[in-house]
Design a protein around this motif. Structure first.
Motif, PDB file in Angstrom:
ATOM      1  N   MET A  54      -6.776  -1.857   4.160  1.00  0.00           N
ATOM      2  CA  MET A  54      -6.079  -2.973   3.797  1.00  0.00           C
ATOM      3  C   MET A  54      -6.689  -3.952   4.795  1.00  0.00           C
ATOM      4  SD  MET A  54      -2.104  -1.818   4.337  1.00  0.00           S
ATOM      5  CE  MET A  54      -1.458  -3.042   3.464  1.00  0.00           C
ATOM      6  N   GLY A  55      -7.951  -3.417   5.597  1.00  0.00           N
ATOM      7  CA  GLY A  55      -8.677  -4.628   6.146  1.00  0.00           C
ATOM      8  C   GLY A  55      -8.285  -4.822   7.669  1.00  0.00           C
ATOM      9  N   ALA A  56      -7.247  -3.845   7.995  1.00  0.00           N
ATOM     10  CA  ALA A  56      -6.725  -4.241   9.428  1.00  0.00           C
ATOM     11  C   ALA A  56      -7.815  -3.630  10.730  1.00  0.00           C
ATOM     12  CB  ALA A  56      -5.364  -3.485   9.663  1.00  0.00           C
TER      13      ALA A  56
ATOM     14  N   GLY B  29       6.522  12.964   1.773  1.00  0.00           N
ATOM     15  CA  GLY B  29       6.991  11.949   1.099  1.00  0.00           C
ATOM     16  C   GLY B  29       6.203  10.938   0.894  1.00  0.00           C
ATOM     17  N   GLU B  30       6.607   9.688   0.869  1.00  0.00           N
ATOM     18  CA  GLU B  30       5.511   8.535   0.526  1.00  0.00           C
ATOM     19  C   GLU B  30       5.927   7.446   1.579  1.00  0.00           C
ATOM     20  OE1 GLU B  30       5.807   7.668  -3.769  1.00  0.00           O
ATOM     21  OE2 GLU B  30       3.781   8.105  -4.082  1.00  0.00           O
ATOM     22  N   LEU B  31       4.762   6.841   1.929  1.00  0.00           N
ATOM     23  CA  LEU B  31       5.081   5.716   2.829  1.00  0.00           C
ATOM     24  C   LEU B  31       4.623   4.439   2.227  1.00  0.00           C
ATOM     25  CD1 LEU B  31       3.835   7.219   6.123  1.00  0.00           C
ATOM     26  CD2 LEU B  31       6.280   6.976   5.383  1.00  0.00           C
ATOM     27  N   PHE B  32       5.031   3.353   2.556  1.00  0.00           N
ATOM     28  CA  PHE B  32       4.859   2.092   1.987  1.00  0.00           C
ATOM     29  C   PHE B  32       4.753   1.017   3.045  1.00  0.00           C
ATOM     30  CE2 PHE B  32       6.082   3.418  -2.093  1.00  0.00           C
ATOM     31  CZ  PHE B  32       6.886   4.418  -2.064  1.00  0.00           C
TER      32      PHE B  32
ATOM     33  N   MET C  55       0.965  -1.222  -0.143  1.00  0.00           N
ATOM     34  CA  MET C  55       0.070  -0.152   0.119  1.00  0.00           C
ATOM     35  C   MET C  55       0.827   1.096  -0.003  1.00  0.00           C
ATOM     36  SD  MET C  55      -3.019   1.478   0.387  1.00  0.00           S
ATOM     37  CE  MET C  55      -4.280   0.439   1.096  1.00  0.00           C
ATOM     38  N   ILE C  56       0.759   2.026  -0.873  1.00  0.00           N
ATOM     39  CA  ILE C  56       1.379   3.448  -1.042  1.00  0.00           C
ATOM     40  C   ILE C  56       0.580   4.639  -0.615  1.00  0.00           C
ATOM     41  CG2 ILE C  56       2.740   4.875  -2.645  1.00  0.00           C
ATOM     42  CD1 ILE C  56       3.159   2.614  -4.641  1.00  0.00           C
ATOM     43  N   LEU C  57       1.042   5.531   0.154  1.00  0.00           N
ATOM     44  CA  LEU C  57       0.390   6.749   0.731  1.00  0.00           C
ATOM     45  C   LEU C  57       1.528   7.880   0.897  1.00  0.00           C
ATOM     46  CD1 LEU C  57       0.439   6.566   4.289  1.00  0.00           C
ATOM     47  CD2 LEU C  57      -0.044   4.264   3.498  1.00  0.00           C
ATOM     48  N   SER C  58       0.780   8.891   0.764  1.00  0.00           N
ATOM     49  CA  SER C  58       1.752  10.119   0.732  1.00  0.00           C
ATOM     50  C   SER C  58       1.515  10.749   2.327  1.00  0.00           C
ATOM     51  CB  SER C  58       1.440  11.286  -0.042  1.00  0.00           C
ATOM     52  OG  SER C  58       0.366  11.011  -0.892  1.00  0.00           O
ATOM     53  N   GLN C  59       2.710  11.122   2.909  1.00  0.00           N
ATOM     54  CA  GLN C  59       2.670  11.752   4.315  1.00  0.00           C
ATOM     55  C   GLN C  59       3.325  12.965   4.149  1.00  0.00           C
ATOM     56  OE1 GLN C  59       6.298  10.748   5.845  1.00  0.00           O
ATOM     57  NE2 GLN C  59       5.728  10.844   8.021  1.00  0.00           N
ATOM     58  N   SER C  60       2.760  13.788   4.952  1.00  0.00           N
ATOM     59  CA  SER C  60       3.408  15.041   5.213  1.00  0.00           C
ATOM     60  C   SER C  60       3.460  15.419   6.719  1.00  0.00           C
ATOM     61  CB  SER C  60       2.678  16.276   4.454  1.00  0.00           C
ATOM     62  OG  SER C  60       1.719  16.436   5.252  1.00  0.00           O
TER      63      SER C  60
END
Ligand SMILES: O=P(O)(O)OC[C@H]1O[C@H](OP(=O)(O)OP(=O)(O)O)[C@H](O)[C@@H]1O
Ligand SMILES: Nc1nc2[nH]cnc2c(=O)[nH]1
Length: 190
Positions: A140-142, A104-107, A93-98
């Motif tokens: 993601m279903g968590a 940046g992006e988080l994985f 899962m890719i998401l952007s963080q600030s």
């Protein structure tokens, strides 16, 4: 409560990042020295809050790693670290963080549908990191059982509550060029 943490925060040096008075602390920066006694005190307090009934501990590189590791050793629960680098594994899962001073992006890898997840991190400031991460974990279903952050600075925790996420913080601080002041400590009347 949390005496070692409180004392270490009171001693934290301040450096200027531009106009921003930045505190330097072992939990948030890994310097000057991260003592096992401090990690133990924090991990025990997190277990007091969250118990041990979750399938996975999730934290964010870099300074969530020591906390997640200490908790994992105490609870026997596995850890998945949200990284700033892509791995391309199935289901990533890719998401952007600030944050206040970075973008940046988080994985996310290794979190499975239906898992009960404890999220921990070292600092919440603007809330930008958790604002991106928590909805992504749910997508993601968590099932997020608790979100615990050691140091709260600014209004990030309040903004997360407005979004419907209860974020437990161990200490709430204010920082100015003269140093760190402790506003609230978990479990103590102020
Ligand atoms: O509430 P926010 O404004 O999102 O700030 C909190 C985030 O900032 C820090 O991470 P950083 O990106 O500085 O990386 P680091 O952990 O490697 O220092 C910290 O570890 C949190 O993840
Ligand atoms: N270490 C550290 N992390 C932060 N995250 C947001 N503000 C700060 C700060 O002043 N110091």
């Amino acid at each position: 409560m949390l005496e070692v943490l409180q004392e270490s925060l009171r001693k934290a040096p301040i450096v200027n990042r531009g106009e921003y008075p930045y505190f330097i602390h072992p939990i948030s920066d890994g310097v000057p020295s991260l003592e096992p006694e401090l990690l133990d005190e924090i991990a025990e307090h997190m277990i007091n809050i969250a118990g041990t009934d979750y399938d996975r501990i999730v934290s964010i590189e870099a300074m969530g790693i020591p906390l997640a590791t200490a908790l994992s050793l105490k609870t026997g629960v596995p850890v998945s670290i949200v990284r700033k680098r892509q791995y391309g594994l199935e289901g990533e899962m890719i998401l952007s963080q600030s944050t206040g001073y970075s973008k940046g992006e988080l994985f996310i890898n290794g979190v499975n549908k239906g898992e009960k997840v404890l999220v921990v991190d070292d600092v919440i400031s603007t809330g930008g990191t958790l604002k991106a991460l928590l909805p992504a974990l749910e997508k993601m279903g968590a099932q997020i059982t608790n979100v615990i952050v050691v140091i709260s600075r600014g209004d990030g925790a309040a903004k997360m509550r407005d979004m419907g996420y209860e974020v437990d913080t161990l200490v709430k601080i204010d920082v100015d060029h003269d140093g760190v002041s402790i506003l609230e400590v978990a479990g103590e009347q102020q």
